[in-house]
Design an enzyme around this catalytic site. Sequence first.
Site, short mmCIF file in Angstrom:
data_model
loop_
_atom_site.label_atom_id
_atom_site.label_comp_id
_atom_site.label_asym_id
_atom_site.label_seq_id
_atom_site.Cartn_x
_atom_site.Cartn_y
_atom_site.Cartn_z
N GLY A 111 38.59 4.54 -23.23
CA GLY A 111 38.99 3.46 -24.13
C GLY A 111 38.74 3.83 -25.58
CB ILE A 113 26.74 7.69 -16.60
CG1 ILE A 113 27.11 6.25 -16.21
CG2 ILE A 113 25.89 7.72 -17.86
CD1 ILE A 113 25.92 5.43 -15.77
CG ASP A 114 31.01 5.21 -14.46
OD1 ASP A 114 29.91 5.11 -13.89
OD2 ASP A 114 31.53 4.28 -15.10
NE ARG A 167 10.22 -2.30 4.53
CZ ARG A 167 9.14 -2.45 3.78
NH1 ARG A 167 8.90 -1.61 2.80
NH2 ARG A 167 8.31 -3.45 3.99
NE ARG A 190 32.30 -3.19 -13.63
CZ ARG A 190 31.88 -3.61 -14.84
NH1 ARG A 190 32.76 -3.84 -15.80
NH2 ARG A 190 30.60 -3.74 -15.08
CB ILE A 193 14.32 30.56 -10.77
CG1 ILE A 193 13.35 31.73 -10.96
CG2 ILE A 193 13.86 29.66 -9.63
CD1 ILE A 193 11.99 31.30 -11.47
CG LEU A 248 5.90 25.32 -14.39
CD1 LEU A 248 7.19 24.60 -14.76
CD2 LEU A 248 4.79 24.86 -15.32
CD GLN A 249 9.51 29.36 -15.58
OE1 GLN A 249 10.44 29.78 -16.25
NE2 GLN A 249 8.37 30.03 -15.47
NE ARG A 302 14.29 42.74 -9.15
CZ ARG A 302 14.31 42.41 -7.86
NH1 ARG A 302 14.45 43.37 -6.95
NH2 ARG A 302 14.16 41.18 -7.47
#
EC number: 2.7.1.11
Length: 825
Positions: free
Chosen positions: A120, A165-166, A201, A210, A528, A706-707, A779
Amino acid sequence: MATVDLEKLRMSGAGKAIGVLTSGGDAQGMNAAVRAVTRMGIYVGAKVFLIYEGYEGLVEGGENIKPANWLSVSNIIQLGGTVIGSARCKAFTSREGRLAAAYNLLQHGITNLCVIGGDGSLTGANIFRSEWGSLLEELVGAGKISEATAQTYSHLSIAGLVGSIDNDFCGTDMTIGTDSALHRIMEVIDAITTTAQSHQRTFVLEVMGRHCGYLALVSALASGADWLFIPESPPEDGWENFMCERLGETRSRGSRLNIIIIAEGAIDRNGKPISSSYVKDLVVQRLGFDTRVTVLGHVQRGGTPSAFDRVLSSKMGVEAVMALLEATPDTPACVVSLSGNQPVRLPLMECVQVTKEVQKAMDDRRFDEAIQLRGRSFENNWNIYKLLAHQKLSKEKTSFSLAILNVGAPAAGMNAAVRSAVRTGISHGHTVYVVHDGFEGLAKGQVQEVGWHDVAGWLGRGGSMLGTKRTLPKAHMEAIVENLRTYNIHALLVIGGFEAYEGVLQLVEARGRYEELCIVMCVIPATISNNVPGTDFSLGSDTAVNAAMESCDRIKQSASGTKRRVFIVETMGGYCGYLATVTGIAVGADAAYVFEDPFNIHDLKASRPAGLPRLAASRPGPPAPLTPAQGWSGAPPPRALGSPRALLPQANVEHMTEKMKTDIQRGLVLRNEKCHDHYTTEFLYNLYSSEGKGVFDCRTNVLGHLQQGGAPTPFDRNYGTKLGVKAMLWMSEKLKAVYRKGRVFANAPDSACVIGLRKKAVAFSPVTELKKDTDFEHRMPREQWWLSLRLMLKMLAHYRIDMAAYVAGELEHVTRRTLSIDSGF
């Protein structure tokens, strides 16, 4: 961008003015786009104006349109929403409103407009552009502007960036904000899964969408949801019975939870809305399950942008400025889109028209066509979800046996690939084995047959559920061959990093000695480091970049509190600098030192920015041409053609010292772990500490493993799922092709391949052909596409001066700090 003549580029925007605004619903990543447009505009010598509150600010003018400098967009890349505001403006939909907007732009000489918003907002920009000439005529007639002004500013150029975001805009693979919204959704699903399992559950999750089911579809694919509702493909009549039957069947097989995902725009075949409350009541009444509804709402728009959105927005912002510079009066308004890993320009209104056709197809209940119009990626996601969500009995059992193993260091997404490969193989009637502990486990006979439900719940798990080791097959060849014979294995799917590629290559090269190795083999790159030949992206690299980015965000926050502090952060990646480079872009680092982009002590301690003369006079002339001494100081040329290293040096100590004299009293330098034999993290720390003594202090952080940890990102879950399916389908076809006289015999080069994403398409590359393109010593591939991103990193992080003011000689209007900082943040 890497091959652009930077000296010409730096002056190409002189005399031009660019306005940037955000409009419509906010989306994470908009700030990164605003930052990129602003800094790229300044880099090319244009004047840049920030237009606050979207079209409303454009119509009202005044203080809503402000000139921007380098510092105006510092420290915003990590912020969600949009710092310049966004508002839906009814006035702009009228000609009177657009007339006021045109007048306000002319007050600042703006004839280039970058609009960040949905279809839009972009449609409104195109209408504005098409009316520009008549609006100027009306302003001349009213005596508000002169004929000369109308002639000078006779054309308005438009470049659009889709912020939504859609992901509902046709023509681009991803819109700004979509990946971040998926992060928010998956965080909620992961959290809900633990409580759902505890209490057995069923959860009904309603997500935004939407008119477009992309968020619902990808989150269902990435979470293994039991049932999915999207507006593009309403369920068949009688779906209530089918859904309850499937949920009950899942519970009877031992599952302790059910996840149902519903897009807010979900409808049935008659166009009647399907609400989350209706689905909940249905499950409770028919199955008696404890069922809860969670409506995510605007939490999906909030939070910090993901690494993908920050890099995407930066690339799109830079490309938008280039599009505006190159536009002519005959150039139609364009939208900057993503195709594979490259930004592309497409005619704006053609994309808007296709987007509208999707909704029209849905309104006319042509749902199959609607899915096709959404694009190939959407259709593939839908087909893969239907394939994996529920077990389908194969019509007949084949005689083929396939084994799956993980090799190398663990990487997020490995488990998603194993899960989808197992289920695809079973659905095709194959016998599927999994191997624990890589090639070493294969040599030891750690092989077991696996079923459909054995891999349930694996999607969101980090690391490797099978276990993985770096051992190569060469040391255990006899034992591996023996177990291939024992289990009658006809195909190997190896998921891992460089060791997986190298290991399969060793197996292929040993085919002449062992007939048992004449089987079908496929490598899914998962590391990684993103250093496997044959693919642009490896599984796990997106999760690693996000992990490094989140750590750096916290470090930046710490630095802003303590002031006058420089952090040197070491990333993993071996010799491959992908992780350091992309993380550097995502966090706005001052520098990212990598092996592929050679540097020396002169780069670390240069006295001024490349391409700029010393400021000996108060009103200097144009920038001096680049010389070798300014650029590369005698160092050997970079490996990659077009590398920006010789044109823009790395951040350095003296400039960091100058930076601390400004309001930006912090610094962030990234260093790939093997970027240099001698310039280690400790060396950089000592250099910065010594030279910055009394001005700033220095700290180091080694991010380390941590990566490698943490739950996979939505991208890695989805990517791993797709690669697992496509690899298994390819192997199934190859097995049929090489099955003759009751046995499998595959020794052609194309029977052992690496599957990977090459630009926009999934491709299978024979490992023997990739050998010549591989640097085995370090590598990694000999050519790497992401090196072109380094130019963008340096342009957006290191340029110090507003070239429009510089060329005009108006340094008295530019503060000293604008000239001397390295405002990476």
